[in-house]
Each structure stands twice: as C-alpha cells, then as structure tokens.
Design a protein around this motif. Structure first.
Motif, PDB file in Angstrom:
ATOM      1  N   CYS A 122      -0.824 -32.330 -26.415  1.00 11.76           N
ATOM      2  CA  CYS A 122      -0.098 -31.023 -26.209  1.00 11.76           C
ATOM      3  C   CYS A 122      -0.428 -30.463 -24.580  1.00 11.76           C
ATOM      4  CB  CYS A 122      -0.318 -29.987 -27.214  1.00 11.76           C
ATOM      5  SG  CYS A 122       0.547 -30.451 -28.761  1.00 11.76           S
ATOM      6  N   PHE A 123       0.254 -29.785 -23.958  1.00 13.28           N
ATOM      7  CA  PHE A 123       0.105 -29.008 -22.798  1.00 13.28           C
ATOM      8  C   PHE A 123       0.896 -28.093 -22.777  1.00 13.28           C
ATOM      9  CE2 PHE A 123       3.750 -31.331 -21.725  1.00 13.28           C
ATOM     10  CZ  PHE A 123       4.523 -30.548 -20.773  1.00 13.28           C
ATOM     11  N   THR A 124       0.503 -27.176 -21.864  1.00 16.67           N
ATOM     12  CA  THR A 124       1.265 -25.694 -21.678  1.00 16.67           C
ATOM     13  C   THR A 124       2.107 -25.821 -20.359  1.00 16.67           C
ATOM     14  OG1 THR A 124      -0.615 -24.411 -22.336  1.00 16.67           O
ATOM     15  CG2 THR A 124       0.845 -23.451 -21.210  1.00 16.67           C
ATOM     16  N   MET A 125       3.352 -25.789 -20.734  1.00 20.98           N
ATOM     17  CA  MET A 125       4.568 -25.781 -19.595  1.00 20.98           C
ATOM     18  C   MET A 125       4.875 -24.504 -19.169  1.00 20.98           C
ATOM     19  SD  MET A 125       8.239 -27.671 -19.852  1.00 20.98           S
ATOM     20  CE  MET A 125       8.999 -26.280 -20.332  1.00 20.98           C
ATOM     21  N   TYR A 126       4.905 -24.193 -17.827  1.00 24.66           N
ATOM     22  CA  TYR A 126       5.298 -22.911 -17.492  1.00 24.66           C
ATOM     23  C   TYR A 126       6.874 -22.731 -17.004  1.00 24.66           C
ATOM     24  CZ  TYR A 126       0.192 -22.846 -17.073  1.00 24.66           C
ATOM     25  OH  TYR A 126      -0.917 -23.038 -16.969  1.00 24.66           O
ATOM     26  N   LYS A 127       7.246 -21.722 -17.247  1.00 18.77           N
ATOM     27  CA  LYS A 127       8.775 -21.457 -17.141  1.00 18.77           C
ATOM     28  C   LYS A 127       8.924 -20.031 -16.522  1.00 18.77           C
ATOM     29  CE  LYS A 127      12.235 -23.045 -19.408  1.00 18.77           C
ATOM     30  NZ  LYS A 127      13.130 -23.558 -20.229  1.00 18.77           N
ATOM     31  N   LEU A 128       9.796 -19.514 -15.788  1.00 21.32           N
ATOM     32  CA  LEU A 128      10.168 -18.129 -15.622  1.00 21.32           C
ATOM     33  C   LEU A 128      10.564 -17.461 -17.041  1.00 21.32           C
ATOM     34  CD1 LEU A 128      11.701 -18.085 -12.205  1.00 21.32           C
ATOM     35  CD2 LEU A 128       9.574 -17.104 -12.813  1.00 21.32           C
ATOM     36  N   ARG A 129      10.031 -16.345 -17.659  1.00 18.66           N
ATOM     37  CA  ARG A 129      10.358 -16.049 -18.719  1.00 18.66           C
ATOM     38  C   ARG A 129      11.969 -15.659 -18.616  1.00 18.66           C
ATOM     39  NH1 ARG A 129      10.564 -10.815 -20.945  1.00 18.66           N
ATOM     40  NH2 ARG A 129       9.464  -9.964 -18.864  1.00 18.66           N
TER      41      ARG A 129
END
Length: 233
Positions: A50-57
């Motif tokens: 698992c990894f943390t994927m970043y997106k604009l909220r």
C-alpha cells in the motif's frame, strides 16, 4: 530502468511547469471547501504494497469515508471539486508519487486494497507486478465512461459488477503491449481527452483496446457472467 528514468525526468519537468497552476488550484480548493488541500488515498501499489496517493481534495471533509466509490453526481463532491474531477486536474499531485517511486506515468490503475482483496482474481494480481500509473487504457476508460456505467444508485456494486472487469481487462491489454512508444501514445491520448473535456466535448468513443479487452474478458469470465458482491460492499 529506462522507464523509471523517463518517469523521473518527465514528472520533474511537469511538476515545475504546472506548479503555478497547482498553487492557484490549491487556493481555490481552500476557498471552496474548508479542510486540507490534498486528499490522501491509501491504495495498493507494486507487489501489493500500500502507498499514499495524493490528489487535490474534491469532497467535503468528513464525507470521503462513506463510500470508496464516487458515484455520478455524488453529493459529497463540492462544485469546484466536480470540475477538477471532470478535467482530471485533481490528479496533478500524483507527479509527486511518480518522483517518489510509488507510481509511473503509465501503468495499471491503482486500486483500493478492499477491492483488490475481494475482487482481484489470481490473474489480476499480475497487474500488481509493476508500478501503478497516472494513466492507462483502464484509467482512460474510467475517465470517459466510468461515471455513466457506475451511476449513482449503488455505486460500489455497479463498480465491481459492471465496470471493474472490463477496466482490469483493459489494463491487462496494456501489460501485453507495454513499450516506451505505447506509453508515449497513451500520454498523448490522455492529453487529448483532457483538452476535449475542457472544450465541452462529451461523446467519446471506446478506447481502441476495448475489443481485445472484451475478448480477453470473455475467455476468463465466470460462467455466470457476474460478480457477486458480499455484504461488506
């Protein structure tokens, strides 16, 4: 090694180029809805880690945990967030994931761990042998047809029964064809679709990999032709 080197160079250049746009979008997100600018999603990456994927909220704070699938006209999405999702600008922070090595520019679409655990077949786990990507045939299919297929009545059930099988098959087609040239073509198609969305074009044809993916799915699909969703979904 060549693919990873290209990822680093291209993602670095792209991040520098879009940084003024990202700053502007971040300000508008903050003004549109109280809460953090970035949304952090825990997804399954290479080798099942698992990894943390970043997106604009794009959703109001405190409502993103209600469902792991966003349906059509989802009330949790605020107005500017809906526009960001439509033109895929909410995905720009994933350039950071590419630089970190969590993702590649082109690769199979990353998936929620629960979906992987419940609905990936042994063959589908081949998609986890490579880095997930910012774009792929499956991702482009989601972009152009996902909302219409999933709908709003029961988005999680519609996702796993009506959408997920063909999306996975499309990314299997990518694995079979993967080359630097094919990756470049997919990036070009992605930019073209985003441009078409910005000018208001709504009618988009199925991806050219669709026929091959459908044939692949027909050979591997269970005899019932459907996926039974357990109570947890």
């Amino acid at each position: 090694m060549i693919k990873r080197a290209l990822d680093i160079v291209l993602a670095g250049v792209a991040l520098i180029a879009v940084s003024p746009l990202l700053a502007l979008l971040a300000i508008i997100v903050r003004l549109s809805s109280k809460g953090p600018i970035l949304f952090r999603a825990r997804l399954t990456g290479r080798n099942g880690r698992c990894f943390t994927m970043y997106k604009l909220r794009t959703m109001h704070v405190g409502q993103d945990s209600m469902s792991i699938i966003t349906g059509a006209r989802d009330p949790r999405v605020f107005r500017f967030g809906a526009w960001l999702r439509k033109v895929k600008l909410d995905e720009l922070p994933q350039l950071l994931n590419i630089l970190r090595g969590d993702m590649s520019i082109v690769g199979p679409r990353p998936e929620h761990p629960r979906i992987v655990a419940l609905f990936y077949t042994p063959d589908d786990h081949a998609l986890l042998r490579v880095r997930p990507g910012l774009t792929s045939p499956g991702t482009l299919y989601d972009y152009t047809h996902g909302e219409d297929i999933i709908g709003s009545a029961d988005p999680e059930r519609s996702y796993v029964e009506r959408f997920l099988p063909i999306r996975l098959a499309l990314d299997h087609v990518y694995l079979r064809r993967a080359t630097v040239r094919y990756d470049a073509m997919l990036v070009g198609r992605t930019l073209t679709l985003i441009a078409a969305s910005l000018i208001g074009r709504r009618s988009i044809a199925f991806p050219p990999e669709y026929l091959e993916a459908s044939l692949l799915l027909a050979r591997t699909q269970p005899p019932t032709g459907s996926i039974q969703s357990p109570a947890v979904v």
